[in-house]
Design an enzyme around this catalytic site. Structure first.
Site, short mmCIF file in Angstrom:
data_model
loop_
_atom_site.label_atom_id
_atom_site.label_comp_id
_atom_site.label_asym_id
_atom_site.label_seq_id
_atom_site.Cartn_x
_atom_site.Cartn_y
_atom_site.Cartn_z
N ASP A 91 -29.34 -39.10 36.70
CA ASP A 91 -27.69 -39.39 36.27
C ASP A 91 -27.02 -40.34 37.19
OD1 ASP A 91 -25.16 -38.40 36.00
OD2 ASP A 91 -26.02 -37.12 34.73
N LEU A 137 -24.03 -40.28 37.70
CA LEU A 137 -22.74 -39.60 38.17
C LEU A 137 -21.50 -40.36 37.92
CD1 LEU A 137 -24.15 -38.02 41.69
CD2 LEU A 137 -23.87 -36.99 39.29
N LEU A 154 -30.16 -36.93 27.38
CA LEU A 154 -28.85 -36.48 27.13
C LEU A 154 -27.83 -37.59 27.65
CD1 LEU A 154 -29.96 -33.44 28.40
CD2 LEU A 154 -28.33 -32.81 26.76
N ALA A 193 -25.37 -40.05 28.24
CA ALA A 193 -24.51 -40.91 27.32
C ALA A 193 -22.84 -40.74 27.95
CB ALA A 193 -24.20 -40.05 25.89
N GLU A 194 -22.12 -41.76 27.29
CA GLU A 194 -20.83 -42.02 27.18
C GLU A 194 -20.26 -40.97 26.23
OE1 GLU A 194 -18.64 -42.60 29.37
OE2 GLU A 194 -19.67 -43.73 30.74
N THR A 231 -25.73 -36.00 18.21
CA THR A 231 -24.28 -35.33 17.56
C THR A 231 -24.21 -35.38 16.01
OG1 THR A 231 -22.07 -35.86 17.46
CG2 THR A 231 -23.04 -37.72 18.04
N ASP A 232 -23.57 -34.41 15.49
CA ASP A 232 -23.27 -34.63 14.10
C ASP A 232 -22.14 -35.48 13.68
OD1 ASP A 232 -20.92 -33.30 15.26
OD2 ASP A 232 -20.98 -31.34 13.88
N GLU A 233 -21.55 -36.16 14.67
CA GLU A 233 -20.52 -37.13 14.20
C GLU A 233 -21.18 -38.40 13.82
OE1 GLU A 233 -17.56 -37.51 17.17
OE2 GLU A 233 -18.00 -35.48 18.11
N TYR A 256 -17.91 -44.26 19.27
CA TYR A 256 -18.73 -43.07 20.11
C TYR A 256 -19.83 -42.95 18.93
CZ TYR A 256 -20.77 -38.60 21.11
OH TYR A 256 -21.40 -37.46 21.39
N LYS A 294 -23.94 -43.63 18.92
CA LYS A 294 -24.69 -42.42 18.87
C LYS A 294 -25.75 -42.47 17.55
CE LYS A 294 -25.49 -39.41 21.21
NZ LYS A 294 -26.21 -39.06 22.58
N LEU A 340 -11.21 -30.88 24.08
CA LEU A 340 -10.18 -30.14 23.47
C LEU A 340 -10.14 -28.55 24.33
CD1 LEU A 340 -7.80 -29.45 21.11
CD2 LEU A 340 -9.67 -28.36 20.10
P1 NAD Z 1 -20.95 -35.59 29.56
O1 NAD Z 1 -20.11 -36.63 29.32
O2 NAD Z 1 -20.46 -34.11 30.12
O3 NAD Z 1 -22.48 -35.58 30.41
C1 NAD Z 1 -22.97 -37.12 30.28
C2 NAD Z 1 -23.75 -36.96 31.30
O4 NAD Z 1 -24.52 -38.30 31.33
C3 NAD Z 1 -23.03 -37.15 32.88
O5 NAD Z 1 -23.51 -36.49 33.80
C4 NAD Z 1 -23.01 -38.92 33.18
O6 NAD Z 1 -22.88 -39.05 34.86
C5 NAD Z 1 -24.41 -39.23 32.45
N1 NAD Z 1 -24.50 -40.83 32.24
C6 NAD Z 1 -23.34 -41.42 31.52
N2 NAD Z 1 -23.86 -42.67 31.46
C7 NAD Z 1 -25.05 -42.82 32.36
C8 NAD Z 1 -25.95 -43.98 32.70
N3 NAD Z 1 -25.58 -45.03 32.11
N4 NAD Z 1 -27.10 -43.84 33.43
C9 NAD Z 1 -27.33 -42.54 33.67
N5 NAD Z 1 -26.52 -41.45 33.43
C10 NAD Z 1 -25.31 -41.38 32.87
O7 NAD Z 1 -21.63 -35.30 27.88
P2 NAD Z 1 -22.12 -33.81 27.34
O8 NAD Z 1 -21.16 -33.29 26.47
O9 NAD Z 1 -23.04 -33.13 28.33
O10 NAD Z 1 -23.21 -34.37 26.21
C11 NAD Z 1 -24.56 -34.75 26.46
C12 NAD Z 1 -25.25 -35.24 25.48
O11 NAD Z 1 -25.04 -34.58 24.46
C13 NAD Z 1 -24.80 -36.71 25.00
O12 NAD Z 1 -25.70 -37.56 24.72
C14 NAD Z 1 -23.77 -36.34 23.60
O13 NAD Z 1 -23.78 -37.37 22.83
C15 NAD Z 1 -24.56 -35.21 23.11
N6 NAD Z 1 -23.65 -34.14 22.19
C16 NAD Z 1 -22.73 -33.60 23.02
C17 NAD Z 1 -22.03 -32.79 22.16
C18 NAD Z 1 -20.75 -31.95 22.62
O14 NAD Z 1 -20.09 -31.58 22.04
N7 NAD Z 1 -20.46 -32.18 24.09
C19 NAD Z 1 -22.33 -32.37 21.01
C20 NAD Z 1 -23.64 -32.94 20.54
C21 NAD Z 1 -24.27 -33.71 21.14
P1 TYD Z 2 -12.74 -33.47 21.24
O1 TYD Z 2 -12.87 -32.41 22.04
O2 TYD Z 2 -12.51 -34.75 21.78
O3 TYD Z 2 -14.34 -33.42 20.54
P2 TYD Z 2 -14.60 -34.63 19.04
O4 TYD Z 2 -13.31 -35.58 19.05
O5 TYD Z 2 -16.08 -35.12 19.65
O6 TYD Z 2 -14.80 -33.72 17.91
O7 TYD Z 2 -11.94 -33.16 20.11
C1 TYD Z 2 -12.00 -31.99 19.21
C2 TYD Z 2 -11.02 -31.80 18.16
O8 TYD Z 2 -9.64 -31.71 18.69
C3 TYD Z 2 -10.75 -33.37 17.62
O9 TYD Z 2 -10.29 -32.92 16.15
C4 TYD Z 2 -9.66 -33.88 18.32
C5 TYD Z 2 -8.60 -32.79 18.65
N1 TYD Z 2 -8.06 -33.24 20.06
C6 TYD Z 2 -6.49 -32.74 19.99
O10 TYD Z 2 -5.91 -32.37 18.87
N2 TYD Z 2 -6.16 -33.05 20.91
C7 TYD Z 2 -6.68 -33.37 22.11
O11 TYD Z 2 -6.08 -33.49 23.43
C8 TYD Z 2 -8.05 -33.42 22.31
C9 TYD Z 2 -8.62 -33.92 23.36
C10 TYD Z 2 -8.61 -33.36 20.87
#
Ligand code: NAD
Ligand code: TYD
Length: 348
Positions: free
Chosen positions: A33, A35, A81, A83-84, A131-133, A156, A160, A196
């Site tokens: 990671d 970090l 995992l 990712a940004e 992601t489903d996005e 984003y 992905k 959110l």
């Molecule tokens: P997060 O942003 O909380 O964590 C991402 C981690 O990746 C962090 O620890 C960061 O330091 C690390 N990272 C970022 N850039 C890096 C790099 N260049 N090299 C090494 N490490 C790096 O993300 P999350 O919400 O835990 O998501 C994890 C994965 O799951 C992602 O690939 C995301 O696309 C996917 N995902 C997330 C969700 C969600 O709702 N959060 C849903 C579906 C899929």
């Molecule tokens: P988010 O948690 O950023 O996840 P994603 O965009 O990946 O689905 O946002 C979830 C939903 O909430 C999305 O429709 C955007 C909305 N949202 C707000 O209305 N206000 C906020 O401050 C944030 C961060 C998200």
């Protein structure tokens, strides 16, 4: 088994690391990671002394670094995992998403290919957490299935989608043993307070406005993070190579209804008069390119691997809110960047 987990200090990654380290003591789990602002080793404090967990600070965009760890460690599997992950940040700085999500993934694919080609790839696996996005936006009806065409709308989701395509292309072109999962919105402990649910929990605690984008009629399908980690464990061990699986919560909520529910639970937990937190709701300018609705058909993973979410949304939200109320210090340090300074010094 030597398993590389990337992004293991992040939200979902930390739950995956904890599960693998504690459930499979015979595995060596290498947590790579960078970090970034979203990565925080405090998320893994309870397992920092486990001998089968090795943390390596590094950037997956750095090809030399990636090649070096693969040459040194010879991984049997990759659970990717890192990712940004925040749509709003991707609108401001798409290139950061291209670098980590696309170039970082291709660096990992190349390094895996190189060591597994030498070594016969039987029993190896490259698992991309997506992601489903990538499927774009649904109208009022219908669900995303594994055969829905990719149609990403945000930088984003475009990054992905691109990384998913690269993983699949390496499967077709080089016979890379891969599996991909596309999951809906997660929530739970350790969620960074820019998304959110954790942002709004934090703001309610601090009596700050709750910025609902547009009319709040946008719909997401929410899944408790431990249930995602459970699905990742199942797919890593029992999923079929060259397949994708959708993972979802069977749990659609319009943002505004979710926010009202959150406000009411928080009022109860904080012993405030019912309705107090809802007064903080403020409708703000909409997100550009805001996807109207995501909803997953998770029939395939349910039928083939027997996975189902273990908690209802109400149970998951209660657990999440309780965790945030009990971990105010985590929240303060994460928002102030204090952990980052500490770990930056430790690993520089
Ligand atoms: P997060 O942003 O909380 O964590 C991402 C981690 O990746 C962090 O620890 C960061 O330091 C690390 N990272 C970022 N850039 C890096 C790099 N260049 N090299 C090494 N490490 C790096 O993300 P999350 O919400 O835990 O998501 C994890 C994965 O799951 C992602 O690939 C995301 O696309 C996917 N995902 C997330 C969700 C969600 O709702 N959060 C849903 C579906 C899929
Ligand atoms: P988010 O948690 O950023 O996840 P994603 O965009 O990946 O689905 O946002 C979830 C939903 O909430 C999305 O429709 C955007 C909305 N949202 C707000 O209305 N206000 C906020 O401050 C944030 C961060 C998200």
């Amino acid at each position: 088994m030597r398993i590389l987990v990337t992004g293991g200090a992040g939200f979902i990654g930390s739950h995956v690391i904890r599960r693998f380290v504690t459930k499979y003591p015979s595995y060596n789990i290498y947590n790579v990671d960078k970090l970034t602002y979203a990565g925080n080793l405090e998320n893994l404090k309870d397992i920092e002394n486990c001998e089968n967990h090795v943390f390596i600070k590094g950037d997956i965009v750095n090809e030399q670094f990636v090649n070096k760890i693969f040459e040194e460690i010879n991984f049997d599997g990759v659970v990717h995992l890192a990712a940004e992950s925040h749509v709003d940040r991707s609108i401001k700085d798409p290139l950061a998403f291209v670098k980590t999500n696309i170039i970082g993934t291709v660096n990992l694919l190349n390094a895996s290919k190189r060591i597994w080609e030498k070594d016969n790839s039987t029993g190896k696996r490259f698992y991309h957490i997506s992601t489903d996005e990538v499927y774009g936006s649904l109208g009022p009806d219908g669900l995303f299935t594994e055969t829905t065409c990719y149609d990403p709308n945000s930088p984003y989701s475009a990054s992905k989608a691109s990384s998913d395509h690269f993983v699949r292309a390496y499967g077709e072109t080089y016979n890379m043993p891969y599996v991909i999962t596309n999951c809906s919105n997660n929530y739970g402990p350790n969620h960074f307070p820019e998304k959110l649910i954790p942002l709004f929990i934090n703001n309610i605690m601090e009596n700050k406005p709750l910025p609902v984008y547009g009319d709040g009629k946008y719909t997401r399908d929410w899944l408790y993070v431990e249930d995602h980690a459970d699905a990742i464990d199942l797919v890593f061990h029992r999923g079929k190579n060259h397949e994708t699986y959708n993972i979802g919560g069977f749990n659609e909520w319009q943002n505004i209804d979710l926010v009202r529910l959150l406000c009411d639970i928080m009022d109860r937990k904080l012993a405030r008069t019912l309705g107090t937190s809802q007064k903080l709701i403020t409708h703000v300018k909409d997100r550009p390119g805001h996807d109207l609705r995501y909803a997953i058909d998770a029939t395939k993973i349910t039928k083939e691997l027997g996975w189902r979410p273990s908690v209802t949304f109400e149970q998951g939200l209660e657990k999440t809110i309780d965790w945030f109320l009990a971990n105010k210090e985590w929240l303060n340090n994460v928002t102030s960047g204090e952990y980052q300074d500490y770990y930056d010094k430790m690993y520089s």
